[in-house]
Design a protein around this motif. Structure first.
Motif, PDB file in Angstrom:
ATOM      1  N   TRP A 275       0.868  -1.279  -0.162  1.00  0.00           N
ATOM      2  CA  TRP A 275       0.083  -0.091   0.172  1.00  0.00           C
ATOM      3  C   TRP A 275       0.862   1.237  -0.096  1.00  0.00           C
ATOM      4  CZ3 TRP A 275      -4.324  -0.318  -2.104  1.00  0.00           C
ATOM      5  CH2 TRP A 275      -5.115  -1.484  -1.944  1.00  0.00           C
ATOM      6  N   PHE A 276       2.219   0.978   0.459  1.00  0.00           N
ATOM      7  CA  PHE A 276       3.004   2.213   0.385  1.00  0.00           C
ATOM      8  C   PHE A 276       3.106   2.643  -1.126  1.00  0.00           C
ATOM      9  CE2 PHE A 276       7.045   4.821   0.250  1.00  0.00           C
ATOM     10  CZ  PHE A 276       6.572   5.483   1.179  1.00  0.00           C
ATOM     11  N   PHE A 277       2.918   1.509  -1.997  1.00  0.00           N
ATOM     12  CA  PHE A 277       2.935   2.014  -3.452  1.00  0.00           C
ATOM     13  C   PHE A 277       1.587   2.165  -3.945  1.00  0.00           C
ATOM     14  CE2 PHE A 277       1.073  -0.779  -6.658  1.00  0.00           C
ATOM     15  CZ  PHE A 277       1.273   0.062  -7.873  1.00  0.00           C
ATOM     16  N   GLY A 278       0.705   1.485  -3.301  1.00  0.00           N
ATOM     17  CA  GLY A 278      -0.681   1.211  -3.769  1.00  0.00           C
ATOM     18  C   GLY A 278      -1.390   2.538  -3.363  1.00  0.00           C
ATOM     19  N   HIS A 279      -1.320   3.149  -2.766  1.00  0.00           N
ATOM     20  CA  HIS A 279      -2.031   4.261  -2.443  1.00  0.00           C
ATOM     21  C   HIS A 279      -1.549   5.596  -3.389  1.00  0.00           C
ATOM     22  CE1 HIS A 279      -5.253   7.153  -1.228  1.00  0.00           C
ATOM     23  NE2 HIS A 279      -4.349   7.995  -1.387  1.00  0.00           N
ATOM     24  N   PRO A 280      -0.327   5.692  -3.398  1.00  0.00           N
ATOM     25  CA  PRO A 280       0.146   7.021  -4.171  1.00  0.00           C
ATOM     26  C   PRO A 280      -0.364   6.350  -5.641  1.00  0.00           C
ATOM     27  CG  PRO A 280       1.925   6.626  -2.680  1.00  0.00           C
ATOM     28  CD  PRO A 280       0.762   5.397  -2.453  1.00  0.00           C
ATOM     29  N   GLU A 281      -0.594   5.042  -6.041  1.00  0.00           N
ATOM     30  CA  GLU A 281      -0.694   4.638  -7.443  1.00  0.00           C
ATOM     31  C   GLU A 281      -2.114   5.376  -7.698  1.00  0.00           C
ATOM     32  OE1 GLU A 281       0.395   3.191  -9.865  1.00  0.00           O
ATOM     33  OE2 GLU A 281      -1.418   2.839 -10.910  1.00  0.00           O
ATOM     34  N   VAL A 282      -3.017   5.364  -6.703  1.00  0.00           N
ATOM     35  CA  VAL A 282      -4.294   5.905  -7.154  1.00  0.00           C
ATOM     36  C   VAL A 282      -4.103   7.324  -7.516  1.00  0.00           C
ATOM     37  CG1 VAL A 282      -6.400   6.622  -6.052  1.00  0.00           C
ATOM     38  CG2 VAL A 282      -5.376   4.585  -5.310  1.00  0.00           C
ATOM     39  N   TYR A 283      -3.290   8.138  -6.982  1.00  0.00           N
ATOM     40  CA  TYR A 283      -2.926   9.387  -7.168  1.00  0.00           C
ATOM     41  C   TYR A 283      -2.175   9.417  -8.605  1.00  0.00           C
ATOM     42  CZ  TYR A 283      -5.662  11.062  -3.347  1.00  0.00           C
ATOM     43  OH  TYR A 283      -6.831  11.369  -2.603  1.00  0.00           O
ATOM     44  N   ILE A 284      -1.392   8.554  -8.713  1.00  0.00           N
ATOM     45  CA  ILE A 284      -0.602   8.361 -10.057  1.00  0.00           C
ATOM     46  C   ILE A 284      -1.597   8.486 -11.154  1.00  0.00           C
ATOM     47  CG2 ILE A 284       0.863   7.246 -11.438  1.00  0.00           C
ATOM     48  CD1 ILE A 284       2.082   6.138  -8.570  1.00  0.00           C
ATOM     49  N   VAL A 285      -2.616   7.852 -10.922  1.00  0.00           N
ATOM     50  CA  VAL A 285      -3.824   7.634 -12.106  1.00  0.00           C
ATOM     51  C   VAL A 285      -4.866   8.885 -11.765  1.00  0.00           C
ATOM     52  CG1 VAL A 285      -5.787   6.556 -12.768  1.00  0.00           C
ATOM     53  CG2 VAL A 285      -3.718   5.095 -12.176  1.00  0.00           C
ATOM     54  N   ALA A 286      -4.846   9.532 -10.910  1.00  0.00           N
ATOM     55  CA  ALA A 286      -5.681  10.541 -10.652  1.00  0.00           C
ATOM     56  C   ALA A 286      -5.230  11.957 -11.171  1.00  0.00           C
ATOM     57  CB  ALA A 286      -6.279  10.706  -9.234  1.00  0.00           C
ATOM     58  N   LEU A 287      -3.803  12.448 -10.648  1.00  0.00           N
ATOM     59  CA  LEU A 287      -3.550  13.600 -10.866  1.00  0.00           C
ATOM     60  C   LEU A 287      -3.134  13.880 -12.576  1.00  0.00           C
ATOM     61  CD1 LEU A 287      -0.482  14.078  -8.305  1.00  0.00           C
ATOM     62  CD2 LEU A 287      -2.970  15.157  -8.409  1.00  0.00           C
ATOM     63  N   PRO A 288      -2.783  13.031 -13.278  1.00  0.00           N
ATOM     64  CA  PRO A 288      -2.897  13.339 -14.843  1.00  0.00           C
ATOM     65  C   PRO A 288      -4.531  13.553 -15.214  1.00  0.00           C
ATOM     66  CG  PRO A 288      -1.584  11.383 -14.469  1.00  0.00           C
ATOM     67  CD  PRO A 288      -2.091  11.602 -13.169  1.00  0.00           C
ATOM     68  N   ALA A 289      -5.186  12.785 -14.770  1.00  0.00           N
ATOM     69  CA  ALA A 289      -6.493  13.162 -14.919  1.00  0.00           C
ATOM     70  C   ALA A 289      -6.953  14.510 -14.714  1.00  0.00           C
ATOM     71  CB  ALA A 289      -7.556  12.073 -14.701  1.00  0.00           C
ATOM     72  N   PHE A 290      -6.578  14.969 -13.374  1.00  0.00           N
ATOM     73  CA  PHE A 290      -7.008  16.227 -12.984  1.00  0.00           C
ATOM     74  C   PHE A 290      -6.277  17.068 -13.940  1.00  0.00           C
ATOM     75  CE2 PHE A 290      -6.777  15.095  -8.160  1.00  0.00           C
ATOM     76  CZ  PHE A 290      -7.948  14.317  -8.204  1.00  0.00           C
ATOM     77  N   GLY A 291      -5.005  17.083 -14.192  1.00  0.00           N
ATOM     78  CA  GLY A 291      -4.439  18.094 -14.956  1.00  0.00           C
ATOM     79  C   GLY A 291      -5.397  18.218 -16.372  1.00  0.00           C
ATOM     80  N   ILE A 292      -5.307  17.222 -16.999  1.00  0.00           N
ATOM     81  CA  ILE A 292      -6.015  17.112 -18.511  1.00  0.00           C
ATOM     82  C   ILE A 292      -7.223  17.722 -18.625  1.00  0.00           C
ATOM     83  CG2 ILE A 292      -6.789  15.695 -20.335  1.00  0.00           C
ATOM     84  CD1 ILE A 292      -4.601  13.754 -19.706  1.00  0.00           C
ATOM     85  N   VAL A 293      -8.227  17.045 -17.086  1.00  0.00           N
ATOM     86  CA  VAL A 293      -9.590  17.626 -17.427  1.00  0.00           C
ATOM     87  C   VAL A 293      -9.502  19.266 -17.224  1.00  0.00           C
ATOM     88  CG1 VAL A 293     -10.236  17.778 -14.953  1.00  0.00           C
ATOM     89  CG2 VAL A 293     -11.778  16.839 -16.646  1.00  0.00           C
ATOM     90  N   SER A 294      -8.633  19.774 -16.499  1.00  0.00           N
ATOM     91  CA  SER A 294      -8.508  21.223 -16.267  1.00  0.00           C
ATOM     92  C   SER A 294      -8.483  22.040 -17.592  1.00  0.00           C
ATOM     93  CB  SER A 294      -7.236  21.720 -15.315  1.00  0.00           C
ATOM     94  OG  SER A 294      -7.316  20.989 -14.090  1.00  0.00           O
ATOM     95  N   ASP A 295      -7.411  21.356 -18.395  1.00  0.00           N
ATOM     96  CA  ASP A 295      -7.204  22.041 -19.709  1.00  0.00           C
ATOM     97  C   ASP A 295      -8.320  21.644 -20.459  1.00  0.00           C
ATOM     98  OD1 ASP A 295      -4.803  22.909 -18.824  1.00  0.00           O
ATOM     99  OD2 ASP A 295      -3.602  21.394 -20.021  1.00  0.00           O
ATOM    100  N   LEU A 296      -9.016  20.790 -20.543  1.00  0.00           N
ATOM    101  CA  LEU A 296     -10.137  20.704 -21.429  1.00  0.00           C
ATOM    102  C   LEU A 296     -11.431  21.512 -20.816  1.00  0.00           C
ATOM    103  CD1 LEU A 296     -10.950  16.589 -21.600  1.00  0.00           C
ATOM    104  CD2 LEU A 296      -9.531  18.170 -22.894  1.00  0.00           C
ATOM    105  N   ILE A 297     -11.553  21.737 -19.584  1.00  0.00           N
ATOM    106  CA  ILE A 297     -12.760  22.630 -19.116  1.00  0.00           C
ATOM    107  C   ILE A 297     -12.282  24.039 -19.740  1.00  0.00           C
ATOM    108  CG2 ILE A 297     -13.718  23.525 -17.016  1.00  0.00           C
ATOM    109  CD1 ILE A 297     -13.630  20.802 -15.913  1.00  0.00           C
ATOM    110  N   SER A 298     -11.008  24.243 -19.441  1.00  0.00           N
ATOM    111  CA  SER A 298     -10.727  25.683 -19.825  1.00  0.00           C
ATOM    112  C   SER A 298     -10.980  25.890 -21.269  1.00  0.00           C
ATOM    113  CB  SER A 298      -9.345  26.044 -19.212  1.00  0.00           C
ATOM    114  OG  SER A 298      -8.893  27.232 -19.548  1.00  0.00           O
TER     115      SER A 298
END
Ligand code: HEM
Ligand SMILES: [Cu+2]
Ligand SMILES: [Cu+2]
Lengths: 589, 234, 294
Positions: A275-298
């Motif tokens: 889980w030391f890997f597994g939890h950050p992994e969740v955000y490894i998937v989420a952060l690029p999505a956050f970034g991309i979606v910000s640009d799409l919306i803008s």
């Protein structure tokens, strides 16, 4: 505040031209290419192919859950092999590879104004090692005993014991080897993404002028570089336990009446590493999505992203905090109960920067000029599913609420909403958005509308009701739902309903694939900048961008990435490489 | 997991220091153009390859911190029987130090443009690193001969595992050193050669540092240190 | 335009589903209604947030959709608004967390009058052990497990001789008496879970974990395994019956003790050796905890 410099006073780009690699043959141009754009497409195609396997596996699982006892060929062994492969492929081989290897490779050099990644050769190796990892994974389907059925968390001791499919055969060995390869390959790629952002930025591209997409991918890659070693360590140690009889994780065990040789090991130790890997992994998937979606919306709301600075700080804060919450996956694992207080607190603290991101997305819509193009629709759908999944995360992070809900279908519904559906919706939106840059043609709009509605509504109909099955208390990873007093008749009906919708959603993906292939030839010509966007990738001289990305001279950046609808400007967007001032230097009231 | 958390704290310190020089509080929408102050915010003056290696070493550091974390967590369980470190390890440590020193000499020589000294330094470094690896293998031999087998106790398992990981990293380094040395003999461009040697030296020093850390852990000093710290805290 | 309508429908539909659907948690049978209350609070807070965000989005999409000649407003940020939102969120999160932590501290602190009962899991069945007249459970160790001694009770520990062993059968509990479940496994991870009791905890081979509860109504409840333990996982059911005091004592009277079960082998050596100091699984558990604390 920095004053405006007139454009003609700026000297020509002084960026030291890197030694660009030049392909000499068809093979080095399209197969063993060192061009990040080609590597990106290779990564994406491989990830999509293996992702399809995971999709088919999800159908098979839904068949079993929706219509128990009807499909004899889905034995419990098979079911566990399906969930394990489905989960592992979706999380690692599809999402991680697609966001970082696919989007990262394509977008980072273009968006920061570089000709290529900084270490193109290593970048190429990264893809081939990834492909090897995928092949090893696939080979486990054909190995004696089949793939492992230990669940994607691979918890020992059961992962390497006979009671689990593949535990005493090849399955688990191939799985662990494939993960080790993946990590090696990823590290090679990850070094490139990080160092390109650090060193490859063109003149004028300060960190605060980076599009949020780059921020998201950059932070996620840094996290991945630091988190994957934990999985690596866990895999190596488990391989030794399995192959050479060590006892890192294996305590004294009586298996089916037989005393095993191991003694004294700690299964909890594995869980901590995982889980030391597994939890950050969740955000490894989420952060690029956050970034991309910000640009799409803008871009599609023709409005600057609201609170850019907060968005950047939130990304950094989330990235840092996500390394100190891992044990929220272990509340009922039997670890020391007092850890619960600490980890529940850190977990709920992460909710604050995450919530800020959500507010800023919706506030970007406020008083915008919203074009309901398909990328925008997917972005809106992302917000709905992400908010939904994020809020149920507050249940599971709140340690005592997790006690009844952990390991039930509630958890399955939660993580599908937040790290399955939500990032996938962003991926779709991003593909509709950048496909014209990659191919020069638009994806078909009608098929796109169909794909969007079925996927969004379908996914919501699958995973929203599933929370309530979990609330009843139905555990996850149950190959059979028979003989359970809590499973009422109506709950079985609900399961059948979910399965049918799952098939529809899967079918819509086939339409999407068709659209992807058909439009390469038949799509409407897009032109260089169909969305009238500001970021550098849309300002390339050719579309698709040629080798070297920017022609003779690298662009110079004069402004941030979000100059949409600037008062006084003629157009409603000003590309980052356009000099000149159009606004009052004072902040608008 | 405290070792890895401390390590990440150090990394976070570096990252924070770097970020604090990037004017993250600036309001980018108010800053157009290419004014003088922005120049400092662009790429670092260090060669890109060095930065790349630096990032890679952070990953390697992370890996070994995790092994150490796992070591300490497993060590607390009752079946742990520490194994005696073979004396040979001290000799190996000396050899590895020598290797690093030789590479450092090569770096200095390369800066001064003394080709012969560069070659001498590279050759010494390569040979001593090889000697280190052989020494490590001999240490393994000794231990197995004395009955300290891989699977007979977790302390043994960790010993073999961690030394093997370290050895593999040295082996990888030797590949890089081999390539650089080829350049040194075939007359590569001096700046290029210098950069290559500097990269090797950086990697070598780091692995030496890691080895000293590993030695401290395996010899039990680290555990003593930790327990002293704990006593001081409580 | 359709999307604005659909967003509203999603909110309305989700709320209606929540209140009208027949799928809800099982009627509670333990003292952990605190947990249910915490979940209810969570539903209220998160439900309000979800509806507010999605409805606001729907409004924006409707009101600010693109029309000819429209232009977005240029507004890079709004410090005051952002600070307010941050503060309100922090308050909401605290309102979720604080009650949760209070209930958790109850959950982990076992009342002193709780009876200890041991659950032993193996692939794929549940067994139980109750302390005998001395009120103490004997030590145990996976290494002691044999066909005759399936729970691995230390044969030489005098405390263990009168322990009541319930092998692969139903467990009975007296109503309204707090119990501390000591959880042990002899092979892989399992998780002892009864939905009506709300509580659960993993069992780890090599250590002993626990949780406690007080059954509050009589009845028969199904035990489920909630941690993947191999291919028999979904079928690893068991039964727990919560009885009145009388029924419970009647059931207890019919059970056999460890000494009785192992009597055939033990004839002749009736006096077990006292004072043996075998490393018990409990010691290991204590060790695990100290290690993690580092
Ligand atoms: C329409 C799409 C999907 C459907 C119908 C679906 C269905 C399922 C089902 C039925 C399970 C097994 C539940 C259980 O018995 O415990 C499962 C597990 C899982 N799924 Fe999906 N899934 C989908 C998409 C995704 C995506 C996009 C991801 C990416 C994150 C994902 C990640 C996982 C993971 C990590 C597991 C857990 C595996 C395990 O328990 O070891 N799924 N999915
Ligand atoms: Cu997590
Ligand atoms: Cu189970």
């Amino acid at each position: 505040m920095v004053d405006v410099t007139p454009a003609d006073a700026v000297p020509p780009a002084e960026v030291g031209e890197m030694e660009l690699y030049h392909p000499h043959s068809w093979w080095t141009k399209y197969v063993f290419s060192q061009d990040a754009k080609v590597i990106a497409i290779q990564y994406s195609a491989t990830a999509t192919a293996i992702g399809l396997v995971a999709l088919v596996l999800s159908w098979l699982m839904r068949l079993q859950l929706g219509f128990p006892g009807t499909f004899d060929f889905i034995t419990p062994e098979a079911y566990y092999q399906f969930i394990t492969m489905h989960g592992m492929i979706m999380v690692i081989y599809l999402l991680t590879a697609l966001f970082l290897g696919g989007f990262g490779n394509y977008l980072i050099p273009l968006m920061v104004g570089a000709r290529d990644m900084v270490f193109p050769y290593v970048n190429m190796l990264s893809y081939w090692v990834y492909l090897l990892a995928v092949l090893v994974l696939v080979s486990s389907f054909f190995a004696p005993g089949g793939p492992t059925g230990a669940g994607w968390t691979l918890y020992p001791p059961q992962a390497i014991m006979t009671g689990t499919p593949g535990g005493n055969d090849w399955g688990i060995i191939l799985m662990l080897s494939s993960l080790i390869l993946f990590i090696i390959g990823f590290t090679m790629g990850g070094l490139n993404y990080v160092v390109t952002v650090l060193q490859g930025r063109t003149r004028g591209m300060t960190l605060m002028r980076l599009p949020l997409t780059v921020w998201g991918i950059f932070t996620a890659t840094v996290m991945a570089l630091l988190a994957f070693p934990a999985l690596f360590v866990a895999c190596v140690m488990m391989l030794l336990d399995r192959l050479l009889g060590t006892s890192f994780f294996m305590p004294a065990i009586v298996e089916m009446g037989q005393q095993l040789q191991h003694s004294g090991g700690s299964p909890i130790l594995f869980q901590h590493l995982f889980w030391f890997f597994g939890h950050p992994e969740v955000y490894i998937v989420a952060l690029p999505a956050f970034g991309i979606v910000s640009d799409l919306i803008s871009t599609h709301a023709r409005k600057n992203i609201f609170g850019y600075r907060m968005m950047v700080w939130a990304i950094i804060a989330i990235g840092a905090l996500s390394f100190v919450v891992w044990a929220h996956h272990m509340y009922v694992s039997g670890m020391h109960p007092y850890f619960g207080f600490f980890f529940a607190t850190t977990t709920l603290i992460i909710a604050v920067p995450t919530a800020i991101k959500v507010y800023n997305w919706v506030l970007t819509l406020w008083r915008g000029d919203i074009h309901l193009s398909i990328p925008m629709l997917f972005a809106l759908a992302f917000i709905v599913t992400f908010v939904n999944g994020g809020l149920t995360g507050l249940f599971l992070g709140n340690v005592v609420v997790d006690v009844p809900l952990s390991d039930t279908m509630f958890v399955v519904a939660h993580f599908h909403m937040v790290m399955g559906v939500a990032p996938i919706l962003v991926i779709f939106g991003a593909i509709y958005h950048w496909y014209p840059k990659v191919t020069g043609r638009m994806l078909d709009e009608t098929l796109g509308q169909f794909h969007f509605w079925v996927t969004f509504l379908g996914a919501y109909l699958i995973f929203f009701p599933m929370h309530y099955i979990g609330l009843i208390g139905v555990p996850r990873r149950y190959a059979e739902l028979t003989d359970m007093t809590i499973m009422t008749e109506s709950a079985h009906h609900l399961n059948s309903f979910i399965s049918i919708i799952a098939f529809l959603v899967g079918f819509a993906q086939m339409v999407f694939l068709f659209n992807l292939i058909w439009s390469i030839r038949h799509g409407r010509e897009a032109g260089g900048n169909p969305w009238r966007a500001t970021t550098l990738e849309w300002q390339t001289p050719q579309t698709p961008p040629a080798h070297g990305n920017f022609g003779k001279e690298l662009p110079i950046v004069y402004r941030w990435a979000y100059d949409y609808s600037v008062p006084g400007a003629k157009e409603d967007f000003i590309p980052q490489n356009v000099p000149g001032d159009f606004r009052p230097t004072r902040e608008p009231a | 997991m405290s070792v890895i958390l401390v390590f990440l704290l150090v990394i976070a310190g570096f990252a924070g220091w770097w970020l604090s020089h990037q004017r993250l509080t600036a309001k980018p929408w108010l800053e157009q153009g290419l004014a003088g102050d922005l120049v400092g915010l662009e790429r670092s003056a260090l060669p890109t390859a060095k930065i790349g290696l630096g990032v890679f070493l952070a990953v390697v550091g992370c890996l070994f911190s995790l092994f150490t974390s796992a070591y300490f967590m497993r060590m607390g369980l009752p079946d742990w029987r520490p194994l005696p470190l073979p004396r040979l390890l001290w000799l190996n440590t000396g050899v590895l130090v020598l290797s690093s020193v030789a590479l450092q000499c090569a770096v200095i020589a390369a800066r001064r443009g003394q080709t012969d000294m560069v070659r001498l330094g590279l050759a010494t470094a390569g040979l001593t690193a090889l000697a280190f690896l052989i020494g490590q293998l001999m240490a393994w031999r000794q231990l197995t001969d004395d009955g300290y087998l891989l699977d007979s106790n977790p302390a043994n398992s960790f010993f073999y595992l961690i030394t093997a990981m370290h050895g593999l990293h040295i082996l990888g380094g030797l590949v890089g050193l081999g390539r650089t040395s080829t350049g040194a003999w075939n007359g590569a461009r001096p700046e290029r050669l210098r950069l290559g040697i500097e990269l090797c030296a950086m990697y070598w020093h780091f692995l030496l540092f890691v080895w000293l850390g590993i030695l401290a852990v395996l010899a039990g000093w680290a555990a003593t240190f930790v327990s002293i710290c704990q006593r001081l805290l409580t | 335009m359709a999307i604005a309508l659909v967003l509203v429908l999603i909110v309305v539909g989700s709320v209606l589903f929540h209140f009208l659907s027949p799928w809800w948690w099982t009627p509670i049978a333990s003292n952990w209604d605190y947990i249910d209350h915490t979940i209810t609070i969570s539903f209220w807070i998160t439900g309000v947030v979800f509806s507010a965000v999605v409805l606001f989005m729907a409004y924006c999409v409707f009101r600010f959709r693109h029309r000819e000649g429209n232009r977005a407003v240029y507004e890079p940020e709004n410090k005051r608004l952002e600070s307010w939102l941050t503060i309100v969120t922090a308050i909401g999160v605290t309102a979720l967390l604080v009650p949760g932590l209070f209930v958790w501290s109850r959950f982990v602190n076992v009342p002193s009058d709780a009876t200890e009962i041991e659950v032993v899991a193996q692939q794929w069945q549940w067994s139980y052990r109750l302390p005998g007249k001395d009120g103490k459970l004997g030590t145990s160790d996976t290494r002691e497990v044999t066909a005759e001694n399936p729970l691995g009770i230390a044969p030489k520990d005098p405390n263990g001789q009168d322990d009541v062993v319930v092998e692969a059968a139903d467990l009975h509990l007296p109503v309204d008496k707090p119990v501390k479940m000591l959880l042990r496994s002899i092979d892989v991870l399992h998780d002892f879970y009864i939905p009506e009791f709300r509580a659960k905890m993993d069992m780890i081979p090599g250590s002993v974990t626990y949780f406690w509860f007080t059954p509050t109504r009589t009845g028969t409840f199904q035990v489920l395994c909630a941690e993947l333990c191999g291919q028999g996982h979904p079928l690893m059911h068991g039964m727990v019956m919560v009885d009145t005091e009388q029924d419970y004592l009647a059931w207890l009277g019919q059970q056999q003790t460890f000494a009785q079960l192992s009597a055939p082998q033990q004839t002749g050596s009736a006096n077990p050796l006292p004072g043996n100091t075998m490393a018990s699984a409990l010691d290991v558990a204590a060790k695990v905890e100290t290690v993690e604390a580092r």
